[in-house]
Design a protein around this motif. Structure first.
Motif, PDB file in Angstrom:
ATOM      1  N   UNK A   7       1.918  12.917   8.227  1.00  0.00           N
ATOM      2  CA  UNK A   7       0.581  12.620   7.713  1.00  0.00           C
ATOM      3  C   UNK A   7       0.235  11.147   7.622  1.00  0.00           C
ATOM      4  N   UNK A   8       1.189  10.265   7.855  1.00  0.00           N
ATOM      5  CA  UNK A   8       0.920   8.838   7.751  1.00  0.00           C
ATOM      6  C   UNK A   8       1.429   8.267   6.439  1.00  0.00           C
ATOM      7  N   UNK A   9       1.291   6.949   6.269  1.00  0.00           N
ATOM      8  CA  UNK A   9       1.849   6.277   5.092  1.00  0.00           C
ATOM      9  C   UNK A   9       1.194   6.739   3.793  1.00  0.00           C
ATOM     10  N   UNK A  10       2.002   6.803   2.738  1.00  0.00           N
ATOM     11  CA  UNK A  10       1.507   7.186   1.412  1.00  0.00           C
ATOM     12  C   UNK A  10       0.905   6.011   0.658  1.00  0.00           C
ATOM     13  N   UNK A  11       1.444   4.824   0.878  1.00  0.00           N
ATOM     14  CA  UNK A  11       0.934   3.637   0.196  1.00  0.00           C
ATOM     15  C   UNK A  11       0.753   2.513   1.208  1.00  0.00           C
ATOM     16  N   UNK A  12       0.015   1.517   0.818  1.00  0.00           N
ATOM     17  CA  UNK A  12      -0.224   0.397   1.731  1.00  0.00           C
ATOM     18  C   UNK A  12       1.061  -0.364   2.031  1.00  0.00           C
ATOM     19  N   UNK A  13       2.038  -0.292   1.151  1.00  0.00           N
ATOM     20  CA  UNK A  13       3.301  -0.996   1.401  1.00  0.00           C
ATOM     21  C   UNK A  13       4.187  -0.236   2.385  1.00  0.00           C
ATOM     22  N   UNK A  14       3.791   0.986   2.758  1.00  0.00           N
ATOM     23  CA  UNK A  14       4.546   1.756   3.744  1.00  0.00           C
ATOM     24  C   UNK A  14       4.089   1.477   5.174  1.00  0.00           C
ATOM     25  N   UNK A  15       3.066   0.649   5.341  1.00  0.00           N
ATOM     26  CA  UNK A  15       2.596   0.286   6.674  1.00  0.00           C
ATOM     27  C   UNK A  15       3.632  -0.586   7.372  1.00  0.00           C
ATOM     28  N   UNK A  16       3.637  -0.533   8.683  1.00  0.00           N
ATOM     29  CA  UNK A  16       4.508  -1.408   9.473  1.00  0.00           C
ATOM     30  C   UNK A  16       3.616  -2.352  10.264  1.00  0.00           C
ATOM     31  N   UNK A  17       4.161  -3.463  10.773  1.00  0.00           N
ATOM     32  CA  UNK A  17       3.346  -4.377  11.578  1.00  0.00           C
ATOM     33  C   UNK A  17       2.727  -3.672  12.792  1.00  0.00           C
ATOM     34  N   UNK A  18       3.441  -2.674  13.329  1.00  0.00           N
ATOM     35  CA  UNK A  18       2.922  -1.937  14.486  1.00  0.00           C
ATOM     36  C   UNK A  18       1.685  -1.116  14.123  1.00  0.00           C
ATOM     37  N   UNK A  19       1.588  -0.683  12.860  1.00  0.00           N
ATOM     38  CA  UNK A  19       0.431   0.105  12.405  1.00  0.00           C
ATOM     39  C   UNK A  19      -0.824  -0.754  12.307  1.00  0.00           C
ATOM     40  N   UNK A  20      -0.640  -2.057  12.116  1.00  0.00           N
ATOM     41  CA  UNK A  20      -1.777  -2.892  11.785  1.00  0.00           C
ATOM     42  C   UNK A  20      -2.178  -2.579  10.354  1.00  0.00           C
ATOM     43  N   UNK A  21      -3.269  -3.159   9.918  1.00  0.00           N
ATOM     44  CA  UNK A  21      -3.703  -2.860   8.548  1.00  0.00           C
ATOM     45  C   UNK A  21      -4.757  -1.785   8.611  1.00  0.00           C
ATOM     46  N   UNK A  22      -4.302  -0.562   8.730  1.00  0.00           N
ATOM     47  CA  UNK A  22      -5.198   0.578   8.877  1.00  0.00           C
ATOM     48  C   UNK A  22      -5.292   1.379   7.588  1.00  0.00           C
ATOM     49  N   UNK A  23      -4.874   0.811   6.492  1.00  0.00           N
ATOM     50  CA  UNK A  23      -4.805   1.551   5.234  1.00  0.00           C
ATOM     51  C   UNK A  23      -6.165   2.062   4.773  1.00  0.00           C
ATOM     52  N   UNK A  24      -7.197   1.321   4.965  1.00  0.00           N
ATOM     53  CA  UNK A  24      -8.503   1.719   4.448  1.00  0.00           C
ATOM     54  C   UNK A  24      -9.295   2.622   5.380  1.00  0.00           C
ATOM     55  N   UNK A  25      -8.719   3.027   6.477  1.00  0.00           N
ATOM     56  CA  UNK A  25      -9.417   3.920   7.402  1.00  0.00           C
ATOM     57  C   UNK A  25      -9.234   5.366   6.970  1.00  0.00           C
ATOM     58  N   UNK A  26     -10.272   6.162   7.170  1.00  0.00           N
ATOM     59  CA  UNK A  26     -10.174   7.596   6.858  1.00  0.00           C
ATOM     60  C   UNK A  26      -9.421   8.312   7.952  1.00  0.00           C
ATOM     61  N   UNK A  27      -8.795   9.432   7.692  1.00  0.00           N
ATOM     62  CA  UNK A  27      -8.679  10.052   6.372  1.00  0.00           C
ATOM     63  C   UNK A  27      -7.530   9.432   5.582  1.00  0.00           C
ATOM     64  N   UNK A  28      -7.625   9.523   4.261  1.00  0.00           N
ATOM     65  CA  UNK A  28      -6.563   9.060   3.388  1.00  0.00           C
ATOM     66  C   UNK A  28      -5.402  10.040   3.501  1.00  0.00           C
ATOM     67  N   UNK A  29      -4.171   9.626   3.214  1.00  0.00           N
ATOM     68  CA  UNK A  29      -3.016  10.524   3.377  1.00  0.00           C
ATOM     69  C   UNK A  29      -3.173  11.844   2.638  1.00  0.00           C
ATOM     70  N   UNK A  30      -3.786  11.836   1.465  1.00  0.00           N
ATOM     71  CA  UNK A  30      -3.923  13.072   0.679  1.00  0.00           C
ATOM     72  C   UNK A  30      -5.098  13.914   1.127  1.00  0.00           C
ATOM     73  N   UNK A  31      -5.912  13.389   2.062  1.00  0.00           N
ATOM     74  CA  UNK A  31      -7.028  14.177   2.607  1.00  0.00           C
ATOM     75  C   UNK A  31      -6.617  15.046   3.789  1.00  0.00           C
ATOM     76  N   UNK A  32      -5.424  14.799   4.323  1.00  0.00           N
ATOM     77  CA  UNK A  32      -4.981  15.556   5.488  1.00  0.00           C
ATOM     78  C   UNK A  32      -3.886  16.533   5.079  1.00  0.00           C
ATOM     79  N   UNK A  33      -3.262  17.150   6.019  1.00  0.00           N
ATOM     80  CA  UNK A  33      -2.347  18.259   5.839  1.00  0.00           C
ATOM     81  C   UNK A  33      -1.358  18.230   4.710  1.00  0.00           C
ATOM     82  N   UNK A  34      -1.093  17.118   4.066  1.00  0.00           N
ATOM     83  CA  UNK A  34      -0.103  17.072   3.005  1.00  0.00           C
ATOM     84  C   UNK A  34      -0.460  17.902   1.800  1.00  0.00           C
ATOM     85  N   UNK A  35      -1.717  18.286   1.691  1.00  0.00           N
ATOM     86  CA  UNK A  35      -2.134  19.097   0.547  1.00  0.00           C
ATOM     87  C   UNK A  35      -2.409  20.539   0.944  1.00  0.00           C
ATOM     88  N   UNK A  36      -1.967  20.944   2.136  1.00  0.00           N
ATOM     89  CA  UNK A  36      -2.180  22.337   2.557  1.00  0.00           C
ATOM     90  C   UNK A  36      -1.323  23.274   1.744  1.00  0.00           C
TER      91      UNK A  36
END
Length: 152
Positions: free
Chosen positions: A123-152
C-alpha cells in the motif's frame, strides 16, 4: 475589605481546585503497582481497552471502549502491535528483569517490522519518514496509505 491571610469570598482555599460554583480538593493520581508477569490482554483487546494489562483497565473506560470497535484490518493490526510494544516498553521500564515480557517485547517488534514491510510493499509508506530518495517526496499525493487497501 479583605483581611491579610484570608481567602477572598468565593475563592478556594490553598490546596483546592475550583469546580463550577464549588471548591474541591485537587486530584491525587493513583498508580497501581504491577506484579511481575501480570496477565495481559491480546493485542486487539489492549488497543480497545487502552492498556495491555487487565489490572490497569479502569471502569470509566467502558463508555469509550463501547465506541471504539475497530475492524480487523492490516492497519489496525499494526496499530495494535505498536500499542502493545509501547505498553511492554513502559512495563519494562520498571520491571527490566522480567525475561518473559522482554522476549514478548522483542517478538512483537519483529512482528511489527515484518508487518510494516509487507503493508508498505502492498500500500505504500505509512509515514513520511518511510519514504526513500527513489520515491521522491510523494507523501502529500492521494491516495493516503489508509485510503487504499490497508483498511479492507
Amino acid at each position: 475589605m479583605e483581611q491579610p491571610n484570608q481567602t477572598p469570598a468565593g475563592a478556594c482555599c490553598p490546596g483546592a481546585g475550583t469546580l463550577p460554583g464549588n471548591c474541591a480538593p485537587l486530584a491525587f493520581p493513583y498508580i497501581p503497582m504491577q506484579e511481575p508477569n501480570p496477565p495481559r490482554f491480546s493485542r486487539a483487546e489492549a488497543l480497545q481497552a487502552g492498556t495491555l494489562f487487565p489490572g490497569l483497565d479502569l471502569p470509566f473506560k467502558a463508555a469509550i471502549q463501547a465506541k471504539t470497535k475497530l475492524a480487523n484490518t492490516a492497519l489496525v493490526e499494526l496499530m495494535a502491535l505498536d500499542f502493545a510494544i509501547k505498553e511492554l516498553n513502559l512495563y519494562l521500564d520498571t520491571h527490566a528483569g522480567d525475561q518473559e515480557v522482554l522476549q514478548l517485547y522483542w517478538s512483537y517488534i519483529k512482528l511489527a517490522k515484518e508487518g510494516r514491510e509487507k503493508y508498505e510493499k502492498m500500500y505504500g509508506p505509512l509515514t513520511s519518514t518511510d519514504l526513500t530518495p527513489e520515491d521522491g517526496y510523494a507523501w502529500l499525493k492521494d491516495p493516503w496509505p489508509w485510503d487504499v487497501g490497508g483498511n479492507d
